[in-house]
Design a protein around this motif. Sequence first.
Motif, mmCIF file in Angstrom:
data_model
loop_
_atom_site.group_PDB
_atom_site.id
_atom_site.type_symbol
_atom_site.label_atom_id
_atom_site.label_comp_id
_atom_site.label_asym_id
_atom_site.label_seq_id
_atom_site.Cartn_x
_atom_site.Cartn_y
_atom_site.Cartn_z
ATOM 1 N N ASN A 272 -11.971 -34.536 -26.459
ATOM 2 C CA ASN A 272 -11.886 -35.972 -26.712
ATOM 3 C C ASN A 272 -12.430 -36.712 -25.493
ATOM 4 O OD1 ASN A 272 -10.444 -35.826 -29.295
ATOM 5 N ND2 ASN A 272 -8.818 -34.938 -28.060
ATOM 6 N N TYR A 273 -13.171 -37.777 -25.748
ATOM 7 C CA TYR A 273 -13.866 -38.483 -24.680
ATOM 8 C C TYR A 273 -13.515 -39.966 -24.667
ATOM 9 C CZ TYR A 273 -16.707 -34.260 -24.921
ATOM 10 O OH TYR A 273 -17.125 -32.952 -24.942
ATOM 11 N N LEU A 274 -13.495 -40.531 -23.458
ATOM 12 C CA LEU A 274 -13.267 -41.956 -23.264
ATOM 13 C C LEU A 274 -14.212 -42.467 -22.194
ATOM 14 C CD1 LEU A 274 -11.669 -44.667 -23.336
ATOM 15 C CD2 LEU A 274 -10.161 -43.665 -21.609
ATOM 16 N N VAL A 275 -14.889 -43.569 -22.507
ATOM 17 C CA VAL A 275 -15.695 -44.263 -21.506
ATOM 18 C C VAL A 275 -15.140 -45.669 -21.388
ATOM 19 C CG1 VAL A 275 -17.978 -45.179 -20.912
ATOM 20 C CG2 VAL A 275 -17.776 -42.917 -21.983
ATOM 21 N N LEU A 276 -14.804 -46.054 -20.164
ATOM 22 C CA LEU A 276 -14.419 -47.426 -19.855
ATOM 23 C C LEU A 276 -15.632 -48.091 -19.219
ATOM 24 C CD1 LEU A 276 -11.008 -46.796 -19.545
ATOM 25 C CD2 LEU A 276 -11.414 -49.022 -18.556
ATOM 26 N N SER A 277 -16.048 -49.235 -19.754
ATOM 27 C CA SER A 277 -17.262 -49.867 -19.249
ATOM 28 C C SER A 277 -17.063 -51.358 -19.031
ATOM 29 C CB SER A 277 -18.416 -49.651 -20.233
ATOM 30 O OG SER A 277 -19.599 -50.263 -19.742
ATOM 31 N N LYS A 278 -17.752 -51.862 -18.025
ATOM 32 C CA LYS A 278 -17.784 -53.293 -17.752
ATOM 33 C C LYS A 278 -19.170 -53.859 -18.037
ATOM 34 C CE LYS A 278 -16.437 -53.405 -13.487
ATOM 35 N NZ LYS A 278 -15.936 -53.808 -12.179
ATOM 36 N N ASN A 279 -19.939 -53.163 -18.914
ATOM 37 C CA ASN A 279 -21.302 -53.594 -19.192
ATOM 38 C C ASN A 279 -21.664 -53.237 -20.635
ATOM 39 O OD1 ASN A 279 -24.056 -54.011 -19.366
ATOM 40 N ND2 ASN A 279 -24.527 -53.002 -17.434
ATOM 41 N N ILE A 280 -21.828 -54.253 -21.490
ATOM 42 C CA ILE A 280 -22.145 -53.979 -22.896
ATOM 43 C C ILE A 280 -23.519 -53.333 -23.063
ATOM 44 C CG2 ILE A 280 -20.589 -55.739 -23.803
ATOM 45 C CD1 ILE A 280 -23.079 -57.490 -24.368
ATOM 46 N N GLN A 281 -24.366 -53.411 -22.038
ATOM 47 C CA GLN A 281 -25.683 -52.776 -22.112
ATOM 48 C C GLN A 281 -25.561 -51.250 -22.098
ATOM 49 O OE1 GLN A 281 -28.369 -54.676 -22.730
ATOM 50 N NE2 GLN A 281 -26.898 -56.346 -22.745
ATOM 51 N N GLN A 282 -24.389 -50.730 -21.793
ATOM 52 C CA GLN A 282 -24.171 -49.288 -21.756
ATOM 53 C C GLN A 282 -23.922 -48.691 -23.146
ATOM 54 O OE1 GLN A 282 -24.537 -47.258 -19.151
ATOM 55 N NE2 GLN A 282 -25.169 -49.024 -17.950
ATOM 56 N N LEU A 283 -23.789 -49.536 -24.176
ATOM 57 C CA LEU A 283 -23.476 -49.022 -25.507
ATOM 58 C C LEU A 283 -24.497 -47.996 -25.991
ATOM 59 C CD1 LEU A 283 -21.850 -48.838 -28.085
ATOM 60 C CD2 LEU A 283 -22.959 -50.940 -28.873
ATOM 61 N N LYS A 284 -25.769 -48.296 -25.873
ATOM 62 C CA LYS A 284 -26.789 -47.375 -26.387
ATOM 63 C C LYS A 284 -26.746 -46.017 -25.682
ATOM 64 C CE LYS A 284 -31.538 -46.916 -27.848
ATOM 65 N NZ LYS A 284 -32.782 -47.614 -28.109
ATOM 66 N N PRO A 285 -26.768 -45.964 -24.332
ATOM 67 C CA PRO A 285 -26.713 -44.646 -23.698
ATOM 68 C C PRO A 285 -25.399 -43.898 -23.977
ATOM 69 C CG PRO A 285 -26.833 -46.375 -22.028
ATOM 70 C CD PRO A 285 -27.010 -47.025 -23.355
ATOM 71 N N VAL A 286 -24.290 -44.635 -24.113
ATOM 72 C CA VAL A 286 -23.018 -43.981 -24.439
ATOM 73 C C VAL A 286 -23.089 -43.405 -25.853
ATOM 74 C CG1 VAL A 286 -20.559 -44.384 -24.880
ATOM 75 C CG2 VAL A 286 -21.619 -45.297 -22.808
ATOM 76 N N MET A 287 -23.673 -44.159 -26.774
ATOM 77 C CA MET A 287 -23.802 -43.678 -28.143
ATOM 78 C C MET A 287 -24.671 -42.418 -28.189
ATOM 79 S SD MET A 287 -25.035 -45.659 -31.620
ATOM 80 C CE MET A 287 -26.582 -46.169 -30.927
ATOM 81 N N LEU A 288 -25.777 -42.415 -27.483
ATOM 82 C CA LEU A 288 -26.646 -41.234 -27.434
ATOM 83 C C LEU A 288 -25.899 -40.034 -26.835
ATOM 84 C CD1 LEU A 288 -29.969 -42.927 -26.243
ATOM 85 C CD2 LEU A 288 -29.430 -42.085 -28.543
ATOM 86 N N THR A 289 -25.096 -40.301 -25.839
ATOM 87 C CA THR A 289 -24.302 -39.247 -25.215
ATOM 88 C C THR A 289 -23.276 -38.688 -26.199
ATOM 89 O OG1 THR A 289 -24.596 -40.237 -23.028
ATOM 90 C CG2 THR A 289 -22.718 -38.736 -23.305
ATOM 91 N N ALA A 290 -22.609 -39.569 -26.942
ATOM 92 C CA ALA A 290 -21.613 -39.128 -27.927
ATOM 93 C C ALA A 290 -22.254 -38.243 -28.987
ATOM 94 C CB ALA A 290 -20.940 -40.343 -28.572
ATOM 95 N N VAL A 291 -23.424 -38.625 -29.451
ATOM 96 C CA VAL A 291 -24.130 -37.841 -30.471
ATOM 97 C C VAL A 291 -24.480 -36.459 -29.914
ATOM 98 C CG1 VAL A 291 -26.284 -37.692 -31.797
ATOM 99 C CG2 VAL A 291 -24.986 -39.835 -31.745
ATOM 100 N N GLU A 292 -24.966 -36.409 -28.690
ATOM 101 C CA GLU A 292 -25.335 -35.130 -28.083
ATOM 102 C C GLU A 292 -24.107 -34.251 -27.840
ATOM 103 O OE1 GLU A 292 -27.608 -32.065 -26.928
ATOM 104 O OE2 GLU A 292 -28.348 -33.921 -27.821
#
Length: 138
Positions: free
Chosen positions: A30-50
């Motif tokens: 199970n994974y959790l990312v805490l972010s203070k930047n909405i621009q991180q959504l795309k790279p986080v999504m790509l990471t989740a898929v991988e």
Amino acid sequence: MKNISIITILLILFGIGSPQAQTVNPEKNNYLVLSKNIQQLKPVMLTAVELAKQDGNNYGEFYLIFCGKTVQGILKDGEFLRLAKQAKEKNLKIFVCGLSLKKFGIDPKDISEIIEVTENGILDGFQLTKKGFITLTI
């Protein structure tokens, strides 16, 4: 870098709100990312898929919690909302911190139904960490 270390340590010492109420399988990754930047959504999504591909049957939940000033952009950024819809379709759960919304005068009712509002994103991060989530703060 020092702030990230402090936040990570605090997350390890404490717990979480809305996401904690959700059922998770502790035998999965199970994974959790805490972010203070909405621009991180795309790279986080790509990471989740991988990670889902790599983990296979061991893949569990993936949560992304946005906190801080960045919550102001959630209402105005059409690209973010488009990506949030794609992320939800890929079983990435996106949360926004209610404390941050309150601080910046944003009514939680104005947040898209794609995104869940959690009362306290930092507390949620700690609680998920205690439940065994692999946690990253960016």
